[in-house]
Design a protein around this motif. Structure first.
Motif: not given
Length: 168
Positions: A105-106, A110
């Motif tokens: 996932n993002a 990140r």
């Protein structure tokens, strides 16, 4: 695109690191003849015209034998730290590329990006210390000449990048 920005930044850092490695490697090749040296040089340099350019850099700075020896000592002092940080960055970057194409996932991506940025900062700090130590070996005239030569190289790199972009 985030991936392109990261790759451009990493290329820039890699170019600086190659310069630092090559400066030290060239000093070693000139100051201490050693049959193992060509193998070491080959491991630390890309097989292209950079090796010749760095040799000319030392010639243009007109380093004394003592300065060459001191440059080698600086290189030896920082070589492992720089190499380890570069390898860690390379590995983290590869992991992020895998994450980008996978199901992560993002938030996870990140976090990996933050890790890369932290590693990059660590690398830059070590390289700065190495450059400052090398700078101390140079006379004020040599420092000025080095600054001039580095500016010329940055301009040449900028011109090459602009030419590549025009070709694409």
């Amino acid at each position: 695109n985030l991936k392109e920005v990261i790759l451009m930044s990493i290329r820039r850092i890699s170019a600086i690191a190659v310069l630092i490695f090559t400066l030290g490697s060239t000093a070693a090749a000139v100051a201490v003849p050693n049959p193992v040296e060509p193998q070491t040089l080959a491991q630390n340099q890309q097989p292209n015209r950079r090796a010749g350019m760095e040799g000319r850099l030392f010639e243009q700075l007109n380093l004394s034998a003592d300065q060459k020896q001191k440059m080698q000592a600086v290189r030896d002092r920082y070589k492992d730290q720089i190499s380890q940080r570069m390898q860690a960055m390379r590995q983290a970057r590869e992991e992020m590329e895998t994450m980008m194409s996978g199901t992560d996932n993002a938030s996870q991506i990140r976090e990996k990006h933050r890790q890369i940025m932290g590693l990059r900062q660590q690398l830059e700090e070590v390289k700065l210390e190495s450059m400052l130590a090398m700078r101390e070996v140079l006379t004020s005239e040599q420092r000025s000449k080095l600054a001039q030569l580095m500016q010329q190289r940055r301009q040449a790199v900028k011109n090459r990048m602009q030419n590549r972009q025009k070709q694409q």
